[in-house]
Scaffold this motif. Structure first.
Motif, PDB file in Angstrom:
ATOM      1  N   VAL A 404       0.846  -1.204   0.000  1.00  0.00           N
ATOM      2  CA  VAL A 404       0.000   0.000   0.000  1.00  0.00           C
ATOM      3  C   VAL A 404       0.875   1.245   0.000  1.00  0.00           C
ATOM      4  O   VAL A 404       0.568   2.240  -0.665  1.00  0.00           O
ATOM      5  CB  VAL A 404      -0.947  -0.016   1.225  1.00  0.00           C
ATOM      6  CG1 VAL A 404      -1.686   1.312   1.337  1.00  0.00           C
ATOM      7  CG2 VAL A 404      -1.947  -1.157   1.102  1.00  0.00           C
ATOM      8  N   LEU A 418      -4.940   3.653  -6.925  1.00  0.00           N
ATOM      9  CA  LEU A 418      -5.817   3.489  -5.762  1.00  0.00           C
ATOM     10  C   LEU A 418      -6.896   4.565  -5.726  1.00  0.00           C
ATOM     11  O   LEU A 418      -6.686   5.668  -5.207  1.00  0.00           O
ATOM     12  CB  LEU A 418      -4.992   3.504  -4.465  1.00  0.00           C
ATOM     13  CG  LEU A 418      -4.008   2.355  -4.271  1.00  0.00           C
ATOM     14  CD1 LEU A 418      -3.422   2.391  -2.871  1.00  0.00           C
ATOM     15  CD2 LEU A 418      -4.668   1.009  -4.529  1.00  0.00           C
ATOM     16  N   ARG A 423      -9.330   2.262  -1.740  1.00  0.00           N
ATOM     17  CA  ARG A 423      -8.690   2.588  -0.457  1.00  0.00           C
ATOM     18  C   ARG A 423      -9.595   2.207   0.714  1.00  0.00           C
ATOM     19  O   ARG A 423      -9.121   1.678   1.726  1.00  0.00           O
ATOM     20  CB  ARG A 423      -8.351   4.081  -0.401  1.00  0.00           C
ATOM     21  CG  ARG A 423      -7.352   4.511  -1.460  1.00  0.00           C
ATOM     22  CD  ARG A 423      -6.920   5.953  -1.278  1.00  0.00           C
ATOM     23  NE  ARG A 423      -6.175   6.434  -2.443  1.00  0.00           N
ATOM     24  CZ  ARG A 423      -5.267   7.394  -2.409  1.00  0.00           C
ATOM     25  NH1 ARG A 423      -4.990   7.995  -1.264  1.00  0.00           N
ATOM     26  NH2 ARG A 423      -4.641   7.774  -3.500  1.00  0.00           N
ATOM     27  N   ILE A 426      -9.447  -1.482   1.090  1.00  0.00           N
ATOM     28  CA  ILE A 426      -8.177  -1.857   1.724  1.00  0.00           C
ATOM     29  C   ILE A 426      -8.270  -1.675   3.234  1.00  0.00           C
ATOM     30  O   ILE A 426      -7.822  -2.524   4.010  1.00  0.00           O
ATOM     31  CB  ILE A 426      -7.019  -1.024   1.133  1.00  0.00           C
ATOM     32  CG1 ILE A 426      -6.712  -1.495  -0.293  1.00  0.00           C
ATOM     33  CG2 ILE A 426      -5.774  -1.104   2.014  1.00  0.00           C
ATOM     34  CD1 ILE A 426      -5.788  -0.568  -1.056  1.00  0.00           C
ATOM     35  N   THR A 451       1.768   0.628   6.399  1.00  0.00           N
ATOM     36  CA  THR A 451       1.414   0.437   4.983  1.00  0.00           C
ATOM     37  C   THR A 451       2.466  -0.370   4.224  1.00  0.00           C
ATOM     38  O   THR A 451       2.151  -0.970   3.197  1.00  0.00           O
ATOM     39  CB  THR A 451       1.214   1.791   4.284  1.00  0.00           C
ATOM     40  OG1 THR A 451       2.336   2.646   4.563  1.00  0.00           O
ATOM     41  CG2 THR A 451      -0.058   2.460   4.761  1.00  0.00           C
ATOM     42  N   LEU A 456      -0.602  -6.058  -1.563  1.00  0.00           N
ATOM     43  CA  LEU A 456      -1.775  -6.093  -2.436  1.00  0.00           C
ATOM     44  C   LEU A 456      -1.561  -7.129  -3.532  1.00  0.00           C
ATOM     45  O   LEU A 456      -0.501  -7.157  -4.172  1.00  0.00           O
ATOM     46  CB  LEU A 456      -2.017  -4.720  -3.077  1.00  0.00           C
ATOM     47  CG  LEU A 456      -2.342  -3.566  -2.117  1.00  0.00           C
ATOM     48  CD1 LEU A 456      -2.396  -2.251  -2.881  1.00  0.00           C
ATOM     49  CD2 LEU A 456      -3.660  -3.816  -1.397  1.00  0.00           C
ATOM     50  N   LEU A 517      -4.226   6.631   4.027  1.00  0.00           N
ATOM     51  CA  LEU A 517      -5.139   6.313   2.925  1.00  0.00           C
ATOM     52  C   LEU A 517      -5.906   7.537   2.449  1.00  0.00           C
ATOM     53  O   LEU A 517      -6.227   7.644   1.261  1.00  0.00           O
ATOM     54  CB  LEU A 517      -6.118   5.220   3.361  1.00  0.00           C
ATOM     55  CG  LEU A 517      -5.527   3.807   3.481  1.00  0.00           C
ATOM     56  CD1 LEU A 517      -6.518   2.862   4.156  1.00  0.00           C
ATOM     57  CD2 LEU A 517      -5.142   3.262   2.111  1.00  0.00           C
TER      58      LEU A 517
END
Length: 650
Positions: A404, A418, A423, A426, A451, A456, A517
């Motif tokens: 991330v 993203l 987001r 996530i 992060t 991912l 985020l």
């Protein structure tokens, strides 16, 4: 005598009932070796038509059959009467990138059939959907003509579909496209459609078969001796894995030897039994090493933690002797390399720095914890070396889409993949994984939520990694006392101040992740003003001063998108509550997860406000009475942190 008698009966059974020895031809191990088409590997559950028998695929075998164009090296899959171009297969997360090359095919697929799912394939949640208008005209030229020659009136392209948004007064169809495109009515719809979309597949796991050296398949022949899922081993076909293969070989050898002479076989069995008893008494029997196998057993690790133990030589081979070109990342505890095992699996191999008591403890801790966990949003541990190995190595599933942090403010930030819905998803999946950790018995505190530890996959699903600092938490304890460890910018200030670790420590770190985020800023940045170097402190100040718009990533904060702005505001409030200096004032991670789900489902300012109030479990009056103890109901009001409230009371 008993042994001779039973061996005689067994031999007579095989000689006088030969029909039981006869079976339909069984699949051979070499039949199902991975095949290359261009630069793509075709392996279970897929099989290559014309090169492999169908039993090398998954169930249903007809759906997993692929065709290779040898001249171009391109793969194709056929269903619904269409030839789909297989752009890439992602075995790690069971997804495949399909595409159609002709616009007319798109018209027939998504307008005539309106079909998207076809068992065992389902659309990935990472796709976005474009809106195709049918049976209507466009006098104002607001939309694009789709150029579908078989359809009258013309089919129109209207941009991205938005749930609960205004729809044109005509029928419509939806088509999936890859999630990282910018979509509007002015987009090149042909490029969008020909780029394809992601689909997930469902097939029985091949892990047990692979780990024992087999190759998976599905035998649907009517005359098969073992119909259904099969594990094809070098010595024959098994139902689930090859772990009993040696027993099967010994049985065949024993029967053959019995037909040659009972006396010789009896002597051999007696000799082997005597050797077994002798070896059992030997102290060296505690460690078994098979020089012809790719792995060996270490009772100090495998027997206690139920994880596969690799030999150092195998992992050195898998990473080309830890070549620098295979480096995936370099952290505080070790370097991670991309590797390929002998069974074809792509893996991530973490090599811990040095080898001292502390490193061995962290190594054993990560092996122990990950061997106990099974959750879709936690990275899977395939195994490790023994802690007696020359180097301490951990072998994980390979997660191909970076972290991330890479996408927010790292090497891939310029791609702007993203979107806000991704987001938020996530955040939900990360909270779900942490809630699982906190709920197992005994609970597990991650201690390094950040992060860079949130990976991912190709469908942008979360995989949390790095459990070297994690702690198994006593069920009946509110906290444990331990020296603070973690990453600057994410460490719970109460943990740092009082040396008391609790589940709320992970909640604080997750609050920092939420701020990342919504802001796309790193947790620590020495390029910012001195007071803003720490992102958590910066966020608290901005929110208290009604400056949320200065914190949020400008590409997320669209003035005309009320729903997105409302959701970002609610997430900012939730992050503020997670970042309270006093751990008792933070919500537990399960409450955080429930509230994020409410936020994701909020569809308007009014409904979002009601959902938010319900999740907080208090009305406006009680909220105002307790404003000094927790965050208020909206970021538009005056926010008071616990530290501010404490100072003002003196």
């Amino acid at each position: 005598m008993w042994l001779l008698k039973n061996l005689s009966i067994l031999t007579l059974f095989f000689f006088f009932f030969p029909s039981l020895q006869q079976a339909s031809p069984t699949p051979r191990y070499d039949d199902c070796a991975p095949q290359l088409c261009g630069n793509q590997s075709v392996q279970y559950p897929f099989w290559l038509s014309g090169h492999q028998p169908s039993f090398c695929g998954g169930d249903p075998v007809s759906s997993f059959g692929l065709t290779c164009d040898n001249s171009s090296g391109e793969l194709f899959s056929t269903f619904f009467g269409f030839n789909f171009h297989v752009q890439q297969i992602f075995y790690s997360n069971q997804s495949v990138h399909f595409a159609l090359t002709a616009a007319d095919d798109f018209c027939r697929l998504f307008i005539t059939t309106n079909a998207t799912d076809a068992h065992p394939f389902t659309l990935s949640v990472s796709n976005r959907r474009i809106l195709i208008l049918l049976n209507c005209s466009d006098p104002d030229n607001r939309y694009q003509n789709m150029s579908c020659p078989r359809f009258t009136p013309p089919v129109l392209f209207a941009g991205e579909y938005v749930a609960n948004g205004p729809q044109p007064n005509c029928s419509f169809s939806l088509a999936p496209v890859m999630g990282y495109f910018d979509i509007s009515r002015r987009s090149n719809f042909t490029a969008l459609l020909t780029a394809g979309w992601l689909m997930n597949w469902t097939a029985r796991s091949c892990q047990a078969c692979n780990e024992t050296g087999g190759r998976c398949g599905y035998d649907n022949r009517t005359d098969s001796a073992m119909p259904g899922f099969i594990c094809i081993c070098r010595h024959g076909v098994r139902r689930g894995s090859c772990k009993r293969g040696k027993w099967l070989t010994r049985k065949i050898v024993a029967v053959a030897a019995a037909s040659a002479g009972f006396v010789a076989l009896a002597c051999a069995i007696i000799f082997l039994f005597w050797r077994w008893l002798k070896n059992r008494r030997s102290s060296r029997s505690s460690k078994l090493f098979d020089r012809n196998a790719s792995s060996w057993k270490d009772p100090n690790v495998q027997d206690h933690f139920q994880t596969h133990v690799f030999s150092y030589d195998e992992l050195e081979e898998a990473t080309d002797r830890f070549d620098s070109s295979r480096e995936l990342g370099d952290g505080g505890f070790g370097t991670v390399y991309k590797g390929k095992l002998r069974d074809g699996r792509t893996v991530a191999v973490k090599c811990l720095y040095g080898k001292n008591c502390r490193k061995v403890e962290q190594f054993m801790n990560e092996v122990k914890i990950l061997s106990l966990l099974h959750h879709q949003n936690l990275v899977s541990l395939y195994g490790s070396t023994s802690h007696h190995s020359p180097e301490l190595l951990l072998v994980y599933e390979f997660i191909p889409n970076g972290t991330v942090a890479d996408h927010l403010h790292g090497s891939r930030a310029t791609e702007r993949i993203l979107t806000w819905p991704l987001r938020l998803r996530i955040a939900i999946e990360t909270a779900d994984a942490l809630a699982y950790l906190h709920a197992v018995d005994p609970p597990i505190i991650h201690r390094d939520v950040k992060t860079t530890n949130i990976l991912l996959d190709n469908s942008f699903h979360v995989k949390i990694a790095d459990f070297g600092l994690s702690r198994l938490f006593p069920t009946d304890a509110t906290h444990v006392s331990t020296a603070p460890q973690g990453t600057p910018g994410y460490v719970d200030p109460e943990y740092h101040r009082c040396y008391q670790l609790s589940g709320k420590s992970d909640v604080y770190s997750f609050g920092v992740v939420l701020i990342e985020l919504i802001s796309s800023k790193p947790a620590i940045d020495f390029q910012r003003e001195r007071s803003d170097i720490n992102l958590a402190n910066m966020a608290i100040t901005k929110i208290q001063n009604h400056e949320l718009v200065d914190l949020v990533d400008t590409e997320l904060w669209h003035p005309n998108d009320e729903v997105t702005r409302m959701r970002i505001t609610m997430v900012a409030e939730l992050a503020f509550r997670c970042l309270q200096a006093d751990g008792d004032l933070r919500p537990c991670i399960k409450e955080v997860l429930d509230e994020l789900i409410v936020i994701e489902n909020a569809t308007s300012s009014d409904s979002g406000k009601k959902a938010e109030d319900a999740a907080l479990g208090q009305d406006e009056a009680s909220l105002m009475q307790n404003i000094a103890m927790c965050s208020p109901d909206t970021v538009a009001g005056q926010w008071v942190s616990q530290s501010t409230a404490s100072n003002s009371s003196h």
